[in-house]
Design a protein around this motif. Sequence first.
Motif, PDB file in Angstrom:
ATOM      1  N   LEU A 152       3.346  -8.708  -7.270  1.00  0.00           N
ATOM      2  CA  LEU A 152       3.126  -7.755  -6.204  1.00  0.00           C
ATOM      3  C   LEU A 152       1.794  -7.027  -6.380  1.00  0.00           C
ATOM      4  O   LEU A 152       1.377  -6.749  -7.507  1.00  0.00           O
ATOM      5  CB  LEU A 152       4.252  -6.718  -6.164  1.00  0.00           C
ATOM      6  CG  LEU A 152       5.682  -7.244  -6.053  1.00  0.00           C
ATOM      7  CD1 LEU A 152       6.666  -6.083  -6.023  1.00  0.00           C
ATOM      8  CD2 LEU A 152       5.843  -8.127  -4.820  1.00  0.00           C
ATOM      9  N   ARG A 153       1.174  -6.705  -5.288  1.00  0.00           N
ATOM     10  CA  ARG A 153       0.001  -5.838  -5.313  1.00  0.00           C
ATOM     11  C   ARG A 153       0.436  -4.467  -4.805  1.00  0.00           C
ATOM     12  O   ARG A 153       0.768  -4.310  -3.634  1.00  0.00           O
ATOM     13  CB  ARG A 153      -1.123  -6.384  -4.439  1.00  0.00           C
ATOM     14  CG  ARG A 153      -2.349  -5.459  -4.419  1.00  0.00           C
ATOM     15  CD  ARG A 153      -3.461  -5.977  -3.522  1.00  0.00           C
ATOM     16  NE  ARG A 153      -4.595  -5.056  -3.526  1.00  0.00           N
ATOM     17  CZ  ARG A 153      -5.704  -5.223  -2.800  1.00  0.00           C
ATOM     18  NH1 ARG A 153      -5.815  -6.286  -2.008  1.00  0.00           N
ATOM     19  NH2 ARG A 153      -6.683  -4.341  -2.854  1.00  0.00           N
ATOM     20  N   VAL A 154       0.435  -3.477  -5.677  1.00  0.00           N
ATOM     21  CA  VAL A 154       0.827  -2.114  -5.341  1.00  0.00           C
ATOM     22  C   VAL A 154      -0.405  -1.236  -5.515  1.00  0.00           C
ATOM     23  O   VAL A 154      -0.978  -1.166  -6.605  1.00  0.00           O
ATOM     24  CB  VAL A 154       1.968  -1.613  -6.237  1.00  0.00           C
ATOM     25  CG1 VAL A 154       2.387  -0.202  -5.847  1.00  0.00           C
ATOM     26  CG2 VAL A 154       3.158  -2.564  -6.172  1.00  0.00           C
TER      27      VAL A 154
ATOM     28  N   PRO B  13       0.849  -1.198   0.000  1.00  0.00           N
ATOM     29  CA  PRO B  13       0.000   0.000   0.000  1.00  0.00           C
ATOM     30  C   PRO B  13       0.880   1.242   0.000  1.00  0.00           C
ATOM     31  O   PRO B  13       1.820   1.345   0.789  1.00  0.00           O
ATOM     32  CB  PRO B  13      -0.800  -0.133   1.291  1.00  0.00           C
ATOM     33  CG  PRO B  13       0.028  -1.014   2.170  1.00  0.00           C
ATOM     34  CD  PRO B  13       0.780  -1.940   1.266  1.00  0.00           C
ATOM     35  N   VAL B  14       0.583   2.187  -0.892  1.00  0.00           N
ATOM     36  CA  VAL B  14       1.384   3.410  -1.015  1.00  0.00           C
ATOM     37  C   VAL B  14       0.594   4.544  -0.370  1.00  0.00           C
ATOM     38  O   VAL B  14      -0.421   4.992  -0.895  1.00  0.00           O
ATOM     39  CB  VAL B  14       1.702   3.714  -2.491  1.00  0.00           C
ATOM     40  CG1 VAL B  14       2.530   4.989  -2.601  1.00  0.00           C
ATOM     41  CG2 VAL B  14       2.445   2.535  -3.118  1.00  0.00           C
ATOM     42  N   LEU B  15       1.107   5.023   0.769  1.00  0.00           N
ATOM     43  CA  LEU B  15       0.419   6.043   1.540  1.00  0.00           C
ATOM     44  C   LEU B  15       1.001   7.428   1.303  1.00  0.00           C
ATOM     45  O   LEU B  15       0.378   8.443   1.607  1.00  0.00           O
ATOM     46  CB  LEU B  15       0.505   5.725   3.031  1.00  0.00           C
ATOM     47  CG  LEU B  15      -0.430   4.632   3.573  1.00  0.00           C
ATOM     48  CD1 LEU B  15      -0.282   3.311   2.843  1.00  0.00           C
ATOM     49  CD2 LEU B  15      -0.168   4.424   5.055  1.00  0.00           C
ATOM     50  N   GLY B  16       2.220   7.481   0.812  1.00  0.00           N
ATOM     51  CA  GLY B  16       2.887   8.754   0.569  1.00  0.00           C
ATOM     52  C   GLY B  16       4.254   8.516  -0.027  1.00  0.00           C
ATOM     53  O   GLY B  16       4.780   7.392  -0.007  1.00  0.00           O
ATOM     54  N   VAL B  17       4.819   9.562  -0.590  1.00  0.00           N
ATOM     55  CA  VAL B  17       6.161   9.496  -1.170  1.00  0.00           C
ATOM     56  C   VAL B  17       6.905  10.741  -0.704  1.00  0.00           C
ATOM     57  O   VAL B  17       7.163  11.663  -1.472  1.00  0.00           O
ATOM     58  CB  VAL B  17       6.119   9.405  -2.712  1.00  0.00           C
ATOM     59  CG1 VAL B  17       7.499   9.043  -3.261  1.00  0.00           C
ATOM     60  CG2 VAL B  17       5.102   8.372  -3.174  1.00  0.00           C
TER      61      VAL B  17
END
Length: 345
Positions: A277-279, A245-249
Amino acid sequence: MGENRKIILVERPRYRMPTHNCFKLERGPIPEPGEEEFLVRTLWLGLDPYLHGRMKRVSPQAEPVAIGDVMVGATVGRVEQSNHPAYEPGELVVGFWGWQDYAISNGSRILKLKTQLEQEHPSYALGALSRLTGLVAYISIMEISKPRAGETVVIGAATGGLGQIAGQLAKLQGTRAVGIAGSQKKCDFAVDELGYDACVCYKDDDFADQLKNACPEGVDVYVQTIGGDDLDAVMPLLNLYARMPVLGVIAMWSAADLPTGPDRTMLFLNQVMTKRLRVEGVVGNDYFQSHFGVFQREMATWIRNGDIKIVEHVVPDLEDAPMALQGMFQSADEHLGKLVVHVGD
């Protein structure tokens, strides 16, 4: 009579990190509510990494704050005067009226604090029980990652407002939780106070080796909040069918240009394909209607039962907010947990 203090954005950030010189304090009269409006007194202000993006000339999150306007930010306040039939003096509300003591609202983008825990701890409405922090952590772990007992979960920015919740949720599922933080003090805090099994400092020269040693069975879930060197170190450790899970960069928000060196996009996509992968990007607003009520009830129960510990770093006054925002991006050791500003009583 009183006065209304307002923190105004007066210039765009000059450097990679936002600095206090971007702001100016202004003082003026307390505004008067008109028909079907109410006056709200700010009690708490939340500071979050996305605010840097809102200060820039072009913002990836929403419209940038205009020069000369009050700085934006999530806020909790108390209704002081009301000409609005749906709001009574004394009620606590959460909204987005920004860095000022008082604001006028017609009820748009305003929610009443309804849970008993929010009434007791209003600042939790900006962190643990908010859509920006708590809901995002909840969705990332409970809905997207769904870690199983025995799996390894790595959390970026492990001691921040979001990371502390994600890590503890992962532990509740019986996983091995490994944190990434910016100092040894933060790593010690993650293990000793938040219950992480291990935590490594991304500033250490042997960071990648430390992370590998902390994840002997590989990585099944990587809660991505930073990017950059963190992602480079995690990618070789990801197991088949790992979830990201991408919450921020955060590394990208503070960068002046694209990363130097070879383009690694194809390498990343190859990893996504070969490891299945699940992104998935996670934005709290997407889940507000479907999950917010259930999330708040479950999170309040976990907090009351002592299953999740909430840590806040409290800044004592509105006028300290510019320096506190600068310090957050400097990874100051004293900022542990959710960063909130105590504006008024």
